[in-house]
Design a protein around this motif. Structure first.
Motif, mmCIF file in Angstrom:
data_model
loop_
_atom_site.group_PDB
_atom_site.id
_atom_site.type_symbol
_atom_site.label_atom_id
_atom_site.label_comp_id
_atom_site.label_asym_id
_atom_site.label_seq_id
_atom_site.Cartn_x
_atom_site.Cartn_y
_atom_site.Cartn_z
ATOM 1 N N ALA A 141 5.199 4.445 -19.552
ATOM 2 C CA ALA A 141 5.851 4.894 -18.321
ATOM 3 C C ALA A 141 4.864 4.918 -17.158
ATOM 4 C CB ALA A 141 6.461 6.276 -18.528
ATOM 5 N N CYS A 142 3.632 5.327 -17.433
ATOM 6 C CA CYS A 142 2.607 5.368 -16.384
ATOM 7 C C CYS A 142 2.217 3.970 -15.926
ATOM 8 C CB CYS A 142 1.376 6.128 -16.866
ATOM 9 S SG CYS A 142 1.625 7.914 -17.028
ATOM 10 N N TYR A 143 2.120 3.027 -16.892
ATOM 11 C CA TYR A 143 1.804 1.646 -16.521
ATOM 12 C C TYR A 143 2.887 1.090 -15.589
ATOM 13 C CZ TYR A 143 -1.424 1.650 -20.554
ATOM 14 O OH TYR A 143 -2.428 1.940 -21.457
ATOM 15 N N ALA A 144 4.156 1.320 -15.966
ATOM 16 C CA ALA A 144 5.269 0.743 -15.214
ATOM 17 C C ALA A 144 5.563 1.498 -13.922
ATOM 18 C CB ALA A 144 6.524 0.719 -16.090
ATOM 19 N N GLY A 145 5.407 2.828 -13.976
ATOM 20 C CA GLY A 145 5.813 3.641 -12.834
ATOM 21 C C GLY A 145 4.723 3.932 -11.828
ATOM 22 N N LEU A 146 3.481 4.038 -12.292
ATOM 23 C CA LEU A 146 2.386 4.417 -11.404
ATOM 24 C C LEU A 146 1.408 3.288 -11.111
ATOM 25 C CD1 LEU A 146 1.307 7.990 -12.589
ATOM 26 C CD2 LEU A 146 2.383 7.370 -10.430
ATOM 27 N N VAL A 147 1.155 2.433 -12.093
ATOM 28 C CA VAL A 147 0.104 1.417 -11.939
ATOM 29 C C VAL A 147 0.639 0.114 -11.361
ATOM 30 C CG1 VAL A 147 -1.582 -0.012 -13.166
ATOM 31 C CG2 VAL A 147 -1.317 2.419 -13.766
ATOM 32 N N LEU B 58 -7.795 4.743 -16.457
ATOM 33 C CA LEU B 58 -7.593 6.163 -16.146
ATOM 34 C C LEU B 58 -6.385 6.717 -16.911
ATOM 35 C CD1 LEU B 58 -8.281 6.376 -12.297
ATOM 36 C CD2 LEU B 58 -9.590 7.459 -14.130
ATOM 37 N N VAL B 59 -5.357 5.920 -17.018
ATOM 38 C CA VAL B 59 -4.186 6.344 -17.781
ATOM 39 C C VAL B 59 -4.573 6.544 -19.255
ATOM 40 C CG1 VAL B 59 -1.903 5.654 -18.648
ATOM 41 C CG2 VAL B 59 -2.509 5.242 -16.252
ATOM 42 N N ASP B 60 -5.296 5.573 -19.809
ATOM 43 C CA ASP B 60 -5.670 5.661 -21.233
ATOM 44 C C ASP B 60 -6.584 6.864 -21.497
ATOM 45 O OD1 ASP B 60 -4.212 3.374 -21.679
ATOM 46 O OD2 ASP B 60 -5.952 2.032 -21.586
#
Length: 258
Positions: free
Chosen positions: A230-236, A252-254
């Motif tokens: 979700a972070c890859y698709a929504g934030l990155v 940073l997400v990982d």
């Protein structure tokens, strides 16, 4: 209309109410996705006024705002544009990203933003006197503007300006819980990550993740999408196509959700 969810950050509600009471135009300045539009929606609800929103762009003409003649069967009829309609009916007219419109288009706002409160319709010869309750509100993102994409001083000084920024952490967490549907712990982790991502602006990131993106990411998580995905698709992914920047953000997400 249900009350729009909005958490004040200072005295912006009181200032806007006074501007409305004294028939003053308002300019909202701040980064994309920080809550400017939601604030206008909330104030329209609070003041009990209809709201007409216009998303400005390069091709927006004065006719698009004021109105034009349209062919109807065998006749031509005048159709008010959003600005004329708001002035005629006492609505709040919100011009989002106003500097994206051409300068010759912005000039038509002048007579509505001073003591005259009028809008001349040159094609019909009518002079609209703004009804009680009419208010002009504009917004823009100062970070995007350049010399050729800025308001003229003669226009800027017709507005009372309110500065907006991303909410502080505790308020952004509350927004994610309410708007995104995630629990407080997940909201806290997302906000912490977002603050780290916003720190990458010094490394060439043109636009940092907004509260709007953060809410979208939270909704993905609440809907069952795995957190890191979700972070890859929504934030990155929405922020950059630059390989090195995207890699740094994914790292940073990982690290945040190892």
């Amino acid at each position: 209309m249900a009350e729009p969810y909005y958490i004040p950050s200072g005295d912006e509600v009181a200032v806007f109410e006074q501007c409305h009471a004294h028939q003053l135009a308002v300019m909202l300045k701040g980064p994309t996705g920080c809550g400017k539009t939601r604030f206008v929606e909330y104030m329209a609800w609070r003041l009990g006024r209809p709201l007409i929103t216009v998303s400005c762009h390069d091709d927006l003409s004065a006719g698009d705002l004021v109105g034009r003649y349209l062919i109807h069967h065998d006749d031509t009829v005048w159709q008010d544009g959003p600005l004329a309609s708001a002035a005629r009916h006492g609505a709040i007219c919100y011009l989002d990203e106003v500097v994206e419109a051409r300068q010759d288009t912005v000039v038509v706002l002048h007579s509505l933003t001073d003591y005259r409160r009028t809008l001349p319709l040159e094609k019909t010869g009518e002079l609209i006197h703004a009804a009680a309750g009419f208010q002009l509100v504009v917004s823009y993102n100062p970070g995007y503007q350049r010399m050729l994409k800025d308001m003229k001083p003669s226009t800027r000084q017709r507005f009372v300006a309110l500065d907006f920024d991303f909410p502080p952490a505790e308020r952004e967490i509350a927004i994610l819980v309410h708007e995104g549907g995630v629990d407080a712990g997940t909201a806290h982790a997302l906000v912490t990550l977002t603050h780290k991502l916003r720190g990458l602006q010094d490394r060439g990131l043109a636009e940092v993740p907004s509260t709007r993106l953060l809410v979208a990411t939270a909704k993905l998580i609440a809907g069952g999408i795995p957190l890191r995905r979700a972070c890859y698709a929504g934030l990155v992914a929405p922020l950059s196509d630059d390989g090195s920047l995207v890699g740094a953000m994914r790292d940073l997400v990982d690290l945040s959700f190892a």
